[in-house]
Enzyme design. Structure first.
Site, PDB file in Angstrom:
ATOM      1  N   GLY A 161       0.841  -1.197  -0.217  1.00 57.68           N
ATOM      2  CA  GLY A 161      -0.146   0.062  -0.207  1.00 57.68           C
ATOM      3  C   GLY A 161       0.947   1.123  -0.135  1.00 57.68           C
ATOM      4  N   CYS A 162       0.433   2.410  -0.502  1.00 57.28           N
ATOM      5  CA  CYS A 162       0.921   3.688  -0.456  1.00 57.28           C
ATOM      6  C   CYS A 162       1.693   4.378   0.804  1.00 57.28           C
ATOM      7  CB  CYS A 162       0.140   4.753  -1.341  1.00 57.28           C
ATOM      8  SG  CYS A 162      -1.610   5.095  -0.587  1.00 57.28           S
ATOM      9  N   PHE A 163       0.552   4.310   1.739  1.00 56.54           N
ATOM     10  CA  PHE A 163       0.907   4.603   3.267  1.00 56.54           C
ATOM     11  C   PHE A 163       1.902   3.642   3.846  1.00 56.54           C
ATOM     12  CE2 PHE A 163      -2.668   7.335   4.077  1.00 56.54           C
ATOM     13  CZ  PHE A 163      -2.150   8.730   4.093  1.00 56.54           C
ATOM     14  N   ALA A 164       1.662   2.353   3.379  1.00 58.94           N
ATOM     15  CA  ALA A 164       2.555   1.371   4.066  1.00 58.94           C
ATOM     16  C   ALA A 164       4.054   1.423   3.485  1.00 58.94           C
ATOM     17  CB  ALA A 164       2.029  -0.197   3.652  1.00 58.94           C
TER      18      ALA A 164
END
Length: 325
Positions: free
Chosen positions: A134-137
């Site tokens: 994921g992007c935030f991840a």
């Protein structure tokens, strides 16, 4: 040349994926699947591609493509794979959250490897199936991974991160409407964001004795793309030791770089880079991490993973300049 298929072709991540692959010297786009746009020109939806491609969306697939990218809404990848069969040699890269956690990594005999190259490069190179992070991840894990690798996380980690409007996808909602988003700022899903699962999983794999918490506050920014994340936790070393630790960890990374200067988003938007900065204050280490949510946080990282799977240069197709001015 290898043949690529893209599923869910009308969204932001698919648009960026098409843009990258059109200029990739080792890939031909075989088809872009979209049931809602079948028969329409790709450039009619992704208007930045006018003059770059004359291809049309299709509602049929070629089961023998070399690589398949799944750019579907969360929860739809498994359904699609259940309804469509592909060759055993077709490598699959899923950009949703469906197969990222260890308990969900095996689907119909396919074992998905978590695709964070800075941590799992050797596994990715041997994998047929990739769960793209994921992007935030991505931004948060790259901020934390060097500490976890050296077993240095002894306290809770506090993270504040803001993402652009494209992080919410193309579907319209109250919080993506221009009149709401413009000149506005808000948090959402405080402490319970879905990316925490994969973040904690990676920390635990790097530091098995990790037993603290990541307190994550995600925010919506009034800009289109990019993620600016700050994380802080206790660190007993000096500023110079922290800088050396992070620099050594990423010395061979193709796209993650440690800067001695404070960061801003214009340094990374439109690139596959993650930039990291560390700052020591008292006994706290502040780590700043910046990425483009659609590239290093999605499509760019997916192509990076594909390059590793097929033995191409890791940077192939991804030498992109930031929109600095």
């Amino acid at each position: 040349m290898i043949k690529a298929g893209i599923i869910g072709g009308a969204g932001y991540t698919a648009g960026e994926l098409i843009r990258i692959l059109l200029h990739h010297t080792k890939v031909n786009i075989d088809f872009v699947f979209s049931t809602s746009n079948a028969g329409n020109k790709i450039s009619a939806v992704h208007q930045d591609l006018v003059g770059s491609t004359e291809q049309h969306f299709t509602d049929t697939v070629n089961s023998n493509v070399d690589v398949l990218f799944l750019c579907l809404g969360h929860g739809n990848s498994g359904k699609f794979l259940s309804e469509h069969q592909f060759s055993n040699r077709t490598k699959i890269i899923d950009l949703s959250n469906e197969f990222r956690l260890t308990n969900d990594a095996v689907f119909q005999g396919k074992e998905f490897v978590y695709g964070l190259p800075e941590v799992y490069k050797e596994h990715i190179q041997k994998a047929n199936y990739i769960a793209n992070p994921g992007c935030f991840a991505t931004a948060i894990q790259l901020a934390i991974a060097p500490l976890a690798h050296h077993k240095l996380i002894k306290n809770n980690i506090h993270v504040n991160a803001v993402t652009g409007a494209t992080g919410a996808g193309t579907s319209l909602s109250k919080t993506t409407h221009f009149t709401w988003r413009d000149n506005n700022f808000s948090y959402y899903k405080p402490f319970v964001h879905q990316h925490l699962g994969e973040i904690n999983q990676t920390i635990k794999q790097l530091q098995s004795d990790y037993s603290n918490e990541v307190f994550f506050m995600p925010n919506r920014g009034n800009f289109s793309r990019g993620i600016f994340a700050t994380a802080y936790t206790e660190f007993k070393g000096t500023q110079e030791e922290a800088l050396q630790l992070f620099s050594n960890f990423y010395k061979d990374a193709a796209f993650t770089h440690v800067s001695e200067q404070p960061l801003h988003l214009k340094q990374v938007v439109n690139t596959n880079k993650c930039l990291i900065h560390v700052h020591k204050h008292g006994n706290q280490l502040l780590i700043t991490s910046c990425i483009d949510n659609l590239l290093k946080g999605a499509s760019g990282q997916a192509v990076q993973n594909m390059n590793l799977q097929f033995g191409f240069e890791e940077t192939e197709g991804l030498q992109l300049k930031a929109n600095f001015f």
